[in-house]
Design a protein around this motif. Structure first.
Motif, PDB file in Angstrom:
ATOM      1  N   ASP A 198      -1.815 -43.271  12.708  1.00  0.00           N
ATOM      2  CA  ASP A 198      -2.599 -43.410  11.486  1.00  0.00           C
ATOM      3  C   ASP A 198      -4.059 -43.722  11.801  1.00  0.00           C
ATOM      4  OD1 ASP A 198      -0.356 -42.899  10.003  1.00  0.00           O
ATOM      5  OD2 ASP A 198      -0.007 -44.989   9.407  1.00  0.00           O
ATOM      6  N   ASP A 199      -4.312 -44.578  12.787  1.00  0.00           N
ATOM      7  CA  ASP A 199      -5.690 -44.926  13.144  1.00  0.00           C
ATOM      8  C   ASP A 199      -6.422 -43.714  13.717  1.00  0.00           C
ATOM      9  OD1 ASP A 199      -5.243 -47.532  12.339  1.00  0.00           O
ATOM     10  OD2 ASP A 199      -4.700 -48.215  14.351  1.00  0.00           O
ATOM     11  N   ALA A 200      -5.754 -42.962  14.599  1.00  0.00           N
ATOM     12  CA  ALA A 200      -6.385 -41.781  15.199  1.00  0.00           C
ATOM     13  C   ALA A 200      -6.689 -40.729  14.139  1.00  0.00           C
ATOM     14  CB  ALA A 200      -5.474 -41.201  16.281  1.00  0.00           C
ATOM     15  N   VAL A 201      -5.758 -40.513  13.241  1.00  0.00           N
ATOM     16  CA  VAL A 201      -5.958 -39.493  12.209  1.00  0.00           C
ATOM     17  C   VAL A 201      -7.053 -39.917  11.241  1.00  0.00           C
ATOM     18  CG1 VAL A 201      -4.854 -38.304  10.290  1.00  0.00           C
ATOM     19  CG2 VAL A 201      -3.625 -38.604  12.444  1.00  0.00           C
ATOM     20  N   ALA A 202      -7.135 -41.217  10.934  1.00  0.00           N
ATOM     21  CA  ALA A 202      -8.174 -41.687  10.015  1.00  0.00           C
ATOM     22  C   ALA A 202      -9.565 -41.404  10.574  1.00  0.00           C
ATOM     23  CB  ALA A 202      -7.995 -43.181   9.748  1.00  0.00           C
ATOM     24  N   LEU A 203      -9.766 -41.670  11.872  1.00  0.00           N
ATOM     25  CA  LEU A 203     -11.074 -41.372  12.466  1.00  0.00           C
ATOM     26  C   LEU A 203     -11.286 -39.864  12.536  1.00  0.00           C
ATOM     27  CD1 LEU A 203     -13.707 -42.164  13.739  1.00  0.00           C
ATOM     28  CD2 LEU A 203     -12.538 -42.419  15.942  1.00  0.00           C
ATOM     29  N   ALA A 204     -10.254 -39.113  12.848  1.00  0.00           N
ATOM     30  CA  ALA A 204     -10.393 -37.651  12.898  1.00  0.00           C
ATOM     31  C   ALA A 204     -10.816 -37.104  11.540  1.00  0.00           C
ATOM     32  CB  ALA A 204      -9.079 -37.019  13.349  1.00  0.00           C
ATOM     33  N   ARG A 205     -10.296 -37.657  10.461  1.00  0.00           N
ATOM     34  CA  ARG A 205     -10.707 -37.205   9.124  1.00  0.00           C
ATOM     35  C   ARG A 205     -12.192 -37.478   8.892  1.00  0.00           C
ATOM     36  NH1 ARG A 205      -5.525 -39.338   7.043  1.00  0.00           N
ATOM     37  NH2 ARG A 205      -4.193 -37.542   6.546  1.00  0.00           N
ATOM     38  N   ARG A 206     -12.648 -38.637   9.343  1.00  0.00           N
ATOM     39  CA  ARG A 206     -14.058 -38.973   9.142  1.00  0.00           C
ATOM     40  C   ARG A 206     -14.949 -38.054   9.975  1.00  0.00           C
ATOM     41  NH1 ARG A 206     -11.746 -44.169   9.280  1.00  0.00           N
ATOM     42  NH2 ARG A 206     -12.593 -44.683  11.342  1.00  0.00           N
ATOM     43  N   ILE A 207     -14.497 -37.710  11.179  1.00  0.00           N
ATOM     44  CA  ILE A 207     -15.256 -36.758  12.004  1.00  0.00           C
ATOM     45  C   ILE A 207     -15.329 -35.406  11.305  1.00  0.00           C
ATOM     46  CG2 ILE A 207     -15.296 -35.496  14.191  1.00  0.00           C
ATOM     47  CD1 ILE A 207     -13.846 -37.924  15.449  1.00  0.00           C
ATOM     48  N   ALA A 208     -14.190 -34.938  10.826  1.00  0.00           N
ATOM     49  CA  ALA A 208     -14.139 -33.617  10.193  1.00  0.00           C
ATOM     50  C   ALA A 208     -15.001 -33.563   8.935  1.00  0.00           C
ATOM     51  CB  ALA A 208     -12.693 -33.258   9.862  1.00  0.00           C
ATOM     52  N   ALA A 209     -15.165 -34.715   8.276  1.00  0.00           N
ATOM     53  CA  ALA A 209     -15.925 -34.742   7.024  1.00  0.00           C
ATOM     54  C   ALA A 209     -17.429 -34.856   7.243  1.00  0.00           C
ATOM     55  CB  ALA A 209     -15.442 -35.908   6.161  1.00  0.00           C
ATOM     56  N   ARG A 210     -17.847 -35.174   8.447  1.00  0.00           N
ATOM     57  CA  ARG A 210     -19.268 -35.396   8.703  1.00  0.00           C
ATOM     58  C   ARG A 210     -19.941 -34.100   9.133  1.00  0.00           C
ATOM     59  NH1 ARG A 210     -20.400 -41.378  10.965  1.00  0.00           N
ATOM     60  NH2 ARG A 210     -22.452 -40.431  11.244  1.00  0.00           N
ATOM     61  N   PRO A 211     -21.069 -33.754   8.546  1.00  0.00           N
ATOM     62  CA  PRO A 211     -21.799 -32.568   9.001  1.00  0.00           C
ATOM     63  C   PRO A 211     -22.378 -32.802  10.393  1.00  0.00           C
ATOM     64  CG  PRO A 211     -23.089 -33.779   7.387  1.00  0.00           C
ATOM     65  CD  PRO A 211     -21.732 -34.430   7.422  1.00  0.00           C
ATOM     66  N   GLY A 212     -22.479 -31.730  11.158  1.00  0.00           N
ATOM     67  CA  GLY A 212     -23.095 -31.811  12.479  1.00  0.00           C
ATOM     68  C   GLY A 212     -22.140 -32.098  13.618  1.00  0.00           C
ATOM     69  N   PHE A 213     -20.839 -32.260  13.293  1.00  0.00           N
ATOM     70  CA  PHE A 213     -19.836 -32.539  14.328  1.00  0.00           C
ATOM     71  C   PHE A 213     -18.651 -31.593  14.158  1.00  0.00           C
ATOM     72  CE2 PHE A 213     -21.951 -36.623  13.534  1.00  0.00           C
ATOM     73  CZ  PHE A 213     -22.402 -36.929  14.807  1.00  0.00           C
ATOM     74  N   THR A 214     -18.078 -31.156  15.276  1.00  0.00           N
ATOM     75  CA  THR A 214     -16.871 -30.335  15.249  1.00  0.00           C
ATOM     76  C   THR A 214     -15.832 -30.966  16.170  1.00  0.00           C
ATOM     77  OG1 THR A 214     -18.165 -28.319  14.893  1.00  0.00           O
ATOM     78  CG2 THR A 214     -15.900 -28.050  15.651  1.00  0.00           C
ATOM     79  N   LEU A 215     -14.683 -31.318  15.613  1.00  0.00           N
ATOM     80  CA  LEU A 215     -13.594 -31.887  16.404  1.00  0.00           C
ATOM     81  C   LEU A 215     -12.882 -30.748  17.130  1.00  0.00           C
ATOM     82  CD1 LEU A 215     -11.898 -34.393  17.148  1.00  0.00           C
ATOM     83  CD2 LEU A 215     -10.466 -33.880  15.155  1.00  0.00           C
ATOM     84  N   VAL A 216     -12.953 -30.759  18.471  1.00  0.00           N
ATOM     85  CA  VAL A 216     -12.381 -29.653  19.247  1.00  0.00           C
ATOM     86  C   VAL A 216     -11.255 -30.086  20.172  1.00  0.00           C
ATOM     87  CG1 VAL A 216     -14.548 -28.365  19.190  1.00  0.00           C
ATOM     88  CG2 VAL A 216     -14.074 -29.877  21.129  1.00  0.00           C
ATOM     89  N   GLY A 217     -11.084 -31.409  20.393  1.00  0.00           N
ATOM     90  CA  GLY A 217     -10.089 -31.807  21.376  1.00  0.00           C
ATOM     91  C   GLY A 217      -9.551 -33.204  21.157  1.00  0.00           C
ATOM     92  N   LEU A 218      -8.453 -33.480  21.821  1.00  0.00           N
ATOM     93  CA  LEU A 218      -7.812 -34.790  21.862  1.00  0.00           C
ATOM     94  C   LEU A 218      -7.546 -35.126  23.312  1.00  0.00           C
ATOM     95  CD1 LEU A 218      -6.176 -37.238  20.662  1.00  0.00           C
ATOM     96  CD2 LEU A 218      -4.183 -35.692  20.666  1.00  0.00           C
ATOM     97  N   MET A 219      -7.879 -36.361  23.714  1.00  0.00           N
ATOM     98  CA  MET A 219      -7.521 -36.833  25.047  1.00  0.00           C
ATOM     99  C   MET A 219      -6.681 -38.091  24.923  1.00  0.00           C
ATOM    100  SD  MET A 219      -9.791 -38.015  28.369  1.00  0.00           S
ATOM    101  CE  MET A 219     -10.166 -39.666  27.781  1.00  0.00           C
ATOM    102  N   MET A 220      -5.623 -38.165  25.724  1.00  0.00           N
ATOM    103  CA  MET A 220      -4.810 -39.372  25.843  1.00  0.00           C
ATOM    104  C   MET A 220      -4.464 -39.529  27.316  1.00  0.00           C
ATOM    105  SD  MET A 220      -2.421 -39.143  22.386  1.00  0.00           S
ATOM    106  CE  MET A 220      -1.910 -40.862  22.460  1.00  0.00           C
ATOM    107  N   TYR A 221      -5.060 -40.532  27.973  1.00  0.00           N
ATOM    108  CA  TYR A 221      -4.936 -40.705  29.430  1.00  0.00           C
ATOM    109  C   TYR A 221      -3.894 -41.776  29.738  1.00  0.00           C
ATOM    110  CZ  TYR A 221      -6.017 -42.439  34.105  1.00  0.00           C
ATOM    111  OH  TYR A 221      -5.919 -42.875  35.401  1.00  0.00           O
ATOM    112  N   GLU A 222      -2.805 -41.372  30.353  1.00  0.00           N
ATOM    113  CA  GLU A 222      -1.705 -42.269  30.678  1.00  0.00           C
ATOM    114  C   GLU A 222      -1.927 -42.938  32.037  1.00  0.00           C
ATOM    115  OE1 GLU A 222      -1.794 -39.046  29.959  1.00  0.00           O
ATOM    116  OE2 GLU A 222       0.099 -38.088  30.455  1.00  0.00           O
ATOM    117  N   GLY A 223      -2.899 -43.871  32.075  1.00  0.00           N
ATOM    118  CA  GLY A 223      -3.272 -44.508  33.339  1.00  0.00           C
ATOM    119  C   GLY A 223      -2.155 -45.308  33.971  1.00  0.00           C
ATOM    120  N   GLN A 224      -1.203 -45.802  33.159  1.00  0.00           N
ATOM    121  CA  GLN A 224      -0.098 -46.598  33.694  1.00  0.00           C
ATOM    122  C   GLN A 224       0.857 -45.759  34.529  1.00  0.00           C
ATOM    123  OE1 GLN A 224      -0.646 -45.794  30.551  1.00  0.00           O
ATOM    124  NE2 GLN A 224       1.212 -45.408  29.409  1.00  0.00           N
ATOM    125  N   VAL A 225       0.728 -44.429  34.447  1.00  0.00           N
ATOM    126  CA  VAL A 225       1.525 -43.526  35.273  1.00  0.00           C
ATOM    127  C   VAL A 225       0.629 -42.813  36.275  1.00  0.00           C
ATOM    128  CG1 VAL A 225       3.149 -41.589  35.273  1.00  0.00           C
ATOM    129  CG2 VAL A 225       3.113 -43.193  33.345  1.00  0.00           C
TER     130      VAL A 225
END
Length: 428
Positions: A198-225
């Motif tokens: 829910d937190d990730a999607v909420a920020l993604a919605r705000r990015i998508a709604a803002r002019p001048g930005f395009t959401l093109v990717g998602l990163m999730m780094y599993e450093g514990q592995v």
């Protein structure tokens, strides 16, 4: 073991520049015979001043092919912080299966993007001069993707140039991949505050709604592995615990990453979902949500990456240092060597004596910035002017300490490649 040239003038990048061919198959696995391998490196650089840093070409080729094998067909993005040698980055990107670079600072990304058309910034940036440069160049803006996990990072960009007065900025959302274990608590690396879908999607919605930005990717780094070995010598019980933790963590992450990626794709057609690191290539590749894997440390293979069950990298990068004194019969002292890796302080972050066998760091002195005393039976046979070979814990710190690597194959130096430092670059 005495080398011939003790010239006090270590050169800036010199010799024959090497054009690295990593596409050819390794001509063998010489590192499987340590006596011959290290003796061959010793002969190759005996005439060169210390510190003499080496890249063994067959070992580098082996590691590149092994990473591709482990990725199972998913593209590999090269983590530049674990390389910091521009010609090696270029050679890797010529190989089918490697695609794009993950940079660690925006100034570095701007430098790389002059020639590389796909540079993902691995961490959020607040470097205003670098951001301003990005905002003023449409080509660079089309080649560089910024990392974001907080709307304040977008506000900073807009404060420097409003939408409509700058190019569209490519954005990757960084979501937390750590495991919130029921009994053990937080396990992983403290990166993004966006853990729940829910937190990730909420920020993604705000990015998508803002002019001048395009959401093109998602990163999730599993450093514990990706960044924690599961086959550490002498740590039998803890190795079993770590394997259990990593299995449980990856099972939880696969579900959460799928949920986040699916929800983000409803907002914007993502170009990539990035995950992994050298230590987790197989498990990350098995996640259907992941479209590309970042790796870098497994190419030069610092000694931390000897502690994984799933793969055995070749020691491609090493450095020869001079013995300069003999404090005692079984002690020899090197000039330099104290290049300690990041992470929790301890023996695992210190350089490892690769050759000759029978040498160890002293527990009360360790590896020093100026001198590194070594003890053990092999020290009896060392004299001032002899060489000792070290491997460093991670793969990027050696590049920060030398101007060039000598490329060696079949016991002969075939050329040199400058590091970032050798090109006059110090990004972080």
């Amino acid at each position: 073991m005495t080398h011939a040239d003790l010239s006090p003038e270590p050169a800036a990048p010199s010799g024959t520049p090497a054009v690295l061919d990593l596409g050819s198959a390794p001509s063998g696995q010489p590192w499987q015979q340590p006596e011959r391998y290290w003796a061959g490196l010793e002969r190759a650089v005996a005439h060169l001043p210390a510190p003499a840093a080496v890249l063994e070409l067959d070992a580098l080729r082996w590691n590149a092919r092994d990473l591709l094998r482990r990725a199972g067909g998913k593209p590999l993005r090269v983590a530049s912080k674990s390389i910091r040698v521009r010609s090696v980055l270029d050679a890797l990107l010529r190989l089918p299966g490697f695609a794009g670079v993950m940079a660690f600072t925006l100034p570095e990304a701007l430098w790389l993007a002059r020639d590389i058309d796909d540079v993902l910034l691995g961490y959020p940036t607040v470097e205003q001069a670098a951001i301003t440069r990005l905002l003023s160049d449409e080509v660079l803006a089309s080649r560089i993707t910024l990392m974001v996990d907080d709307e304040a990072q977008l506000n900073l960009i807009d404060s420097l140039a409003a939408p409509g007065r700058r190019p569209e900025i490519r954005i990757c959302l960084d979501a937390d991949a750590s495991w919130q274990a029921p009994l053990l608590g937080f396990i992983g690396t403290r990166r993004s505050p966006l853990h729940n879908p829910d937190d990730a999607v909420a920020l993604a919605r705000r990015i998508a709604a803002r002019p001048g930005f395009t959401l093109v990717g998602l990163m999730m780094y599993e450093g514990q592995v990706a960044g924690v070995g599961d086959n550490v010598p002498g740590a039998g019980p803890m190795n079993h615990v770590m394997r259990w933790v990593q299995r449980r963590s990856m099972a939880e992450l696969a579900q959460r990453r799928t949920a986040i990626a699916g929800a983000l794709r409803e907002l914007s057609p993502l170009e990539f979902v990035n995950g992994g690191g050298t230590g987790s290539v197989e498990t990350t590749a098995s996640d259907p949500a992941v479209t590309e894997i970042t790796a870098g440390s497994g190419l030069f293979a610092g000694h931390l990456f000897d502690t994984y069950r799933a793969f055995s990298p070749a020691p491609a990068a090493a450095v020869a240092l001079d013995v300069v004194r003999r404090p005692q019969d079984r002690t020899a002292t090197l000039l330099g060597g104290g290049w300690i890796a990041s992470g929790p302080p301890g023996p695992s972050r210190a350089p490892q004596v690769a050759w000759p066998h029978g040498l160890r760091l002293l527990p009360r002195e360790g590896a020093g910035e100026v001198q590194t005393p070594l003890a053990g039976p092999a020290a009896e046979h060392l004299a001032p002017g002899d060489r000792v070979w070290l491997r460093h814990a991670k793969s990027g710190e050696l590049s920060e300490r030398v101007n060039e690597f000598h490329v060696v194959q079949h016991g002969t130096v075939t050329g040199t490649v400058p590091t970032y430092r050798g090109e006059g670059k110090a990004f972080l």
